[in-house]
Design an enzyme around this catalytic site. Structure first.
Site, PDB file in Angstrom:
ATOM      1  N   HIS A 373     -71.373  62.525 -16.272  1.00  0.00           N
ATOM      2  CA  HIS A 373     -70.138  63.295 -16.106  1.00  0.00           C
ATOM      3  C   HIS A 373     -70.134  64.610 -16.871  1.00  0.00           C
ATOM      4  O   HIS A 373     -69.073  65.208 -17.009  1.00  0.00           O
ATOM      5  CB  HIS A 373     -68.937  62.464 -16.575  1.00  0.00           C
ATOM      6  CG  HIS A 373     -68.482  61.443 -15.594  1.00  0.00           C
ATOM      7  ND1 HIS A 373     -67.691  61.742 -14.501  1.00  0.00           N
ATOM      8  CD2 HIS A 373     -68.702  60.113 -15.538  1.00  0.00           C
ATOM      9  CE1 HIS A 373     -67.442  60.634 -13.826  1.00  0.00           C
ATOM     10  NE2 HIS A 373     -68.045  59.629 -14.423  1.00  0.00           N
ATOM     11  N   LYS A 564     -54.628  70.415 -17.803  1.00  0.00           N
ATOM     12  CA  LYS A 564     -55.864  69.670 -18.021  1.00  0.00           C
ATOM     13  C   LYS A 564     -56.107  69.629 -19.526  1.00  0.00           C
ATOM     14  O   LYS A 564     -55.392  70.270 -20.297  1.00  0.00           O
ATOM     15  CB  LYS A 564     -57.050  70.310 -17.306  1.00  0.00           C
ATOM     16  CG  LYS A 564     -57.265  71.780 -17.618  1.00  0.00           C
ATOM     17  CD  LYS A 564     -58.374  72.369 -16.756  1.00  0.00           C
ATOM     18  CE  LYS A 564     -57.962  72.383 -15.295  1.00  0.00           C
ATOM     19  NZ  LYS A 564     -59.099  72.466 -14.392  1.00  0.00           N
ATOM     20  N   ARG A 565     -57.098  68.859 -19.930  1.00  0.00           N
ATOM     21  CA  ARG A 565     -57.473  68.806 -21.345  1.00  0.00           C
ATOM     22  C   ARG A 565     -57.707  70.224 -21.860  1.00  0.00           C
ATOM     23  O   ARG A 565     -58.315  71.054 -21.184  1.00  0.00           O
ATOM     24  CB  ARG A 565     -58.730  67.950 -21.453  1.00  0.00           C
ATOM     25  CG  ARG A 565     -59.240  67.682 -22.836  1.00  0.00           C
ATOM     26  CD  ARG A 565     -60.238  66.518 -22.795  1.00  0.00           C
ATOM     27  NE  ARG A 565     -61.253  66.686 -21.760  1.00  0.00           N
ATOM     28  CZ  ARG A 565     -62.471  67.178 -21.969  1.00  0.00           C
ATOM     29  NH1 ARG A 565     -62.825  67.575 -23.173  1.00  0.00           N
ATOM     30  NH2 ARG A 565     -63.342  67.255 -20.984  1.00  0.00           N
ATOM     31  N   LYS A 570     -62.790  75.158 -20.370  1.00  0.00           N
ATOM     32  CA  LYS A 570     -61.805  75.162 -19.283  1.00  0.00           C
ATOM     33  C   LYS A 570     -60.994  76.464 -19.263  1.00  0.00           C
ATOM     34  O   LYS A 570     -60.283  76.747 -18.310  1.00  0.00           O
ATOM     35  CB  LYS A 570     -60.890  73.949 -19.401  1.00  0.00           C
ATOM     36  CG  LYS A 570     -61.641  72.625 -19.192  1.00  0.00           C
ATOM     37  CD  LYS A 570     -60.735  71.415 -19.365  1.00  0.00           C
ATOM     38  CE  LYS A 570     -61.492  70.107 -19.262  1.00  0.00           C
ATOM     39  NZ  LYS A 570     -61.944  69.790 -17.888  1.00  0.00           N
ATOM     40  N   THR A 672     -61.076  66.813 -11.030  1.00  0.00           N
ATOM     41  CA  THR A 672     -60.298  66.105 -10.005  1.00  0.00           C
ATOM     42  C   THR A 672     -58.901  66.706  -9.876  1.00  0.00           C
ATOM     43  O   THR A 672     -58.261  66.566  -8.844  1.00  0.00           O
ATOM     44  CB  THR A 672     -60.184  64.598 -10.318  1.00  0.00           C
ATOM     45  OG1 THR A 672     -59.684  64.417 -11.652  1.00  0.00           O
ATOM     46  CG2 THR A 672     -61.533  63.915 -10.177  1.00  0.00           C
ATOM     47  N   LYS A 676     -56.326  67.283  -6.559  1.00  0.00           N
ATOM     48  CA  LYS A 676     -54.927  66.858  -6.482  1.00  0.00           C
ATOM     49  C   LYS A 676     -54.017  68.024  -6.118  1.00  0.00           C
ATOM     50  O   LYS A 676     -53.099  67.883  -5.308  1.00  0.00           O
ATOM     51  CB  LYS A 676     -54.500  66.228  -7.812  1.00  0.00           C
ATOM     52  CG  LYS A 676     -55.256  64.960  -8.166  1.00  0.00           C
ATOM     53  CD  LYS A 676     -55.146  64.639  -9.652  1.00  0.00           C
ATOM     54  CE  LYS A 676     -56.174  63.607 -10.068  1.00  0.00           C
ATOM     55  NZ  LYS A 676     -56.282  63.473 -11.535  1.00  0.00           N
TER      56      LYS A 676
END
Length: 831
Positions: A373, A564-565, A570, A672, A676
């Protein structure tokens, strides 16, 4: 939602038992649970009593199906998927189970007949604190799809007493509060005190010859802990298959030492209980750099050992011969957290069951599959040799033997390549010695997969290139997916009804059928209904935001969302740099034309992740200034939504216009959240990273706002020496943004508050924000222009939803079943 059919009622036992799905039957069961399970009557029942009674009522229906599923599987020669994951981010159970059972409307009627607000019961349910982010949510989606596709499966994990943490925002800073998700009870789990296994830690090994003169090893542990099973039924959508999530709680083998108590040593009397239970006490976030990671390693081993012992027990219970174990169990390692399972299965087969090494190794390799991952080298799990050997002396011997045999294969294949031997060894000996868990997973599995096409390619070319060169047949791609049941049917009922009215409800089980929406992409009437549905979702989100933060936002503005985290790769701070750039443009030219936009952030930073917590503070500090500046009133607003979880995300994904997927190319394995958002009609602004690439291919380049360097360009730039200061000096807008931050403008004149963040960008910029800054601003301008044309935007939104069928977790699970696990569906009848 459709009510349950008469045939289903009959099959479910409508004759009056607790499996009776008629209105009268469920109402009767609810009252029985209120009286006999909760020990109260309606006049004194509080909200939690009512929720618990309804949950037990629904659980009865699940258990009926679970028993029928287990009975069927016990009679047939089937293969079972065992999904090993350190996290399962399930989300609340009640509403999801009502949808899967097909009794959503019926239970609402029962609640109304009892004078109960069903929404208040949904709100009462605690978010299960069993996961952190994408890894755990993926595992939960896969459990849903396994059951929906009628695949026999067991999810194995850890029953954390306390979740990662509840997030509050105080003065712009993240504050962590204990996540006491079990404080009011968990009606969905069943404790199994009869299913317990002993797990060893520490000690030493003893070598000896058995009665046949064969070499054997005995592990003499320093401590023994027991794992106790807690079971949660997992029901598929409109099927009778009910699979199992089995979680392990650590307990002391002997929880009270009477001898110590009798001599007055009261602390030592309960010392073993405290030590043992601490193992599964709390979930640690992935990014946390724990001092002395011993507890996390103990967690991983406890749940893996219990799970493997459980599989062997189940297999033997039904008369299975160990040499055929891999024909009846397919074990999937969800990242490296359960990778110690390779050594543990070898120990159980060789030491506990007297099997020869070669036979045990053949079974082990044919049983395990490994899902990687991450592409971040620092996230590839490895453990200090001394720590690992101290906790698991027998496993260290087994890993040495696996490594010896494996390196002989490498040397035979690549003679004289000493550098390759060092790179591929299960033990990193370049400095302080480490055990490489990803290498153990690769060697001990028959299949290795990435979770997006780009990710899988980069695994082959870079992260695991040596292993790919030696054993290419093991590698494949399995792009992640999400369940449309939770993230459309449950979260976005208005849009789900609109879609079903047009194309029928087959898309809920066959999401590729969403393609039939394309024929309405230019239908003016459908456009209007789509916009009204989206607007209602945005109003719902706006109400929730006002309730949680006190900030009022305009539902007619663009809802631009990044949840998100919080992590540097990110790039939430790139988003903030764009906001400040817009702010500067307006301050310099009050007539600057910008379509009203609300920027919504959400996510947790690991408590020890210094820069990530500074990013949260920066978001909130910029929000405080911008939201109260009259020059930008009505044009820009910023919100940080606290305590992001599955329960809150129910409102966020349906309310988004723009989905921010802006990670540095080559750093995000898949994502993911991107799926969504797009499934719910949001348009993506993103880089060519992770599953963004495949989403763009599916929805069409014209319906995706692309920017930024490619993964190859990122690697090339970094190899050749990336110098962020050159980008800074060559772009006046970047200079203006950084000056705003470093001057103390957003921190009440404190120039030091954000200095670490500014310095990391100016002198390191590991994730290339400056290199992508100009392209990002250009793409954001295209978003602004596109939204002004409401017909064009609506068409793009419809096509995004229509073309997201590929990203269902059902598709991903079918690929795992066909390509890796070799398992088939087993249909369950109730009658």
């Amino acid at each position: 939602m459709a009510k349950v059919s008469k045939s289903s009622k009959s099959a479910a036992g409508g004759s009056g038992g607790r499996s009776d799905m008629s209105l009268a039957g469920m109402r009767r069961t609810f009252r029985e649970h209120l009286l006999y399970t909760q020990g109260c009557f309606p006049d004194i029942a509080d909200k939690n009593d009512l929720y618990m009674a309804f949950a037990y009522t629904v659980r009865d229906l699940l258990l009926h199906r679970w028993i029928m599923t287990m009975e069927k599987l016990s009679r047939e020669d089937v293969k079972i998927v065992s999904y090993l994951s350190a996290e399962f981010l399930l989300g609340p159970h009640l509403e999801n189970n009502l949808i899967n059972l097909g009794v959503y409307d019926a239970v609402r009627e029962v609640a109304e007949a009892e004078g109960i607000d069903i929404q208040a019961l949904f709100d009462q349910e605690e978010e299960p604190g069993l996961g952190n982010g994408g890894l755990g949510r993926l595992a939960a989606c896969y459990l849903d799809s396994l059951a929906t596709l009628e695949i026999p499966s067991i999810g194995y994990g850890i029953r954390y007493e306390f979740g990662i943490f509840d997030q509050e925002i105080k003065d712009g800073w993240q504050v962590e509060r204990t996540d006491q998700w079990l404080r009011s009870g968990n009606p969905w789990e069943i404790v199994r005190p009869e299913i317990t296994y002993h797990v060893n830690f520490g000690g030493h090994t003893e070598h000896y010859k058995d009665g046949q003169g064969r070499f054997r090893v005995r592990w003499v542990p320093h401590r023994i802990v027991k794992g106790v099973a807690y079971d949660t039924p997992i029901l598929g959508y409109r099927v009778n298959t009910c699979n199992l999530l089995r979680l392990w709680k650590a307990e002391a083998v002997e929880s009270f030492e009477l001898a110590a108590f009798n001599v007055g040593d009261y602390y030592r009397a309960v010392d073993e209980k405290i030590y043992s239970e601490n193992i599964t006490k709390v979930l640690y976030p992935n990014d946390e750099q724990i001092q002395g990671k011993e507890l996390r390693l103990e967690q991983q081993y406890l749940f893996v050992s219990c799970s493997l012992q459980d599989m062997l027990r189940i297999y033997k219970l039904f008369g299975g011969e160990l040499d055929r174990f891999s024909y009846h169990f397919a074990i999937q390692l969800n990242d490296t957290h359960p990778a110690i399972g390779v050594a543990e299965l070898m120990r159980l087969l060789v030491d506990e069951n007297g099997m020869d090494w070669e036979a045990a190794w053949d079974i082990t390799r044919n049983t395990f599959g490994y899902t990687n991952h991450t592409l971040l080298p620092e996230a590839l799990e490895k453990w200090s040799f001394d720590l690992f050997a101290g906790l698991f002396p027998r496993h260290m011997e087994i890993i040495f033997e696996i490594n010896r045999r494996f390196l002989e294969e490498v040397q035979a294949r690549f003679p004289g390549d000493e550098a390759r031997l060092a790179r591929m060894s299960l033990i990193d000996e370049s400095g302080e010695r480490y055990v490489r868990m990803a290498h153990l997973a690769c060697v001990g599995s028959h299949a290795i997969n990435g979770v997006a096409e780009l990710h899988s390619r980069l695994l082959k070319e870079d992260v695991l290139s040596d292993f790919y060169e030696m054993m290419p047949e093991k590698f494949s791609n399995k792009t992640n997916g999400v369940t449309p049941r939770r993230f459309m049917v449950l979260s976005n009922p208005g849009m789900s009804r609109l879609i079903t009215d047009k194309i029928g409800e087959s898309w809920i089980r066959e999401p590729e059928d969403l393609r039939r929406l394309e024929q309405f992409a230019d239908d003016a009437e459908f456009h209007e209904k789509w916009r009204m549905t989206k607007l209602e979702n945005k109003k719902n989100l706006a109400r929730l935001i006002c309730e949680r933060t006190g900030i009022e936002i305009d539902p007619y503005s663009i809802f631009d969302i990044q949840v998100k985290r919080i992590h540097e790769y990110k790039r939430q701070h790139l988003n903030v740099l764009h906001i400040i750039a817009l702010y500067n443009r307006i301050k310099q030219n009050p007539a600057y034309d910008v379509y009203p936009r609300t920027f919504i952030f959400g996510g947790k930073a690991a408590p020890g992740y210094f820069i990530a917590k500074r990013i949260i503070k920066l978001i909130n500090s910029v929000a405080d200034m911008v939201n109260n500046d009259r020059d930008v009133a009505g044009r820009i607003k910023i919100v940080f939504f606290p305590d992001l979880n599955v329960k809150n995300a129910k409102f966020i994904y349906p309310g988004a216009d723009v989905s921010e997927q802006i990670s540095t190319a080559g750093k995000e394995a898949s994502g993911t959240g991107n799926m969504k958002f797009a499934m719910n009609g949001a348009l993506t602004i993103g880089t060519l990273d992770g599953a963004n690439i495949e989403i763009r291919e599916e929805v069409g380049a014209e319906n995706f706002f692309l920017f930024g360097l490619t993964a190859e360009e990122v690697m090339s730039l970094q190899r050749n020496g990336y110098r962020p200061m050159e980008y800074y000096q060559g772009n006046p807008e970047i200079q203006g943004v950084i000056e705003r931050i470093s001057s103390g403008y957003f921190s009440n004149g404190d120039k030091d508050l954000f200095k670490p963040l500014v310095d990391s960008l100016l002198f390191h910029d590991t994730f290339l924000l400056f290199a992508d800054f100009a392209a990002y601003l250009d793409a954001q301008k295209k978003v602004d222009e596109a939204y002004r044309d409401h017909e064009r935007w609506t068409r793009m939104s419809i096509l995004n939803s229509a073309r997201m069928g590929k990203f269902s977790s059902d598709r991903a699970i079918r690929e795992y079943c066909n390509d890796i696990w070799g398992v088939k569906p087993v249909h369950i009848d109730l009658g």
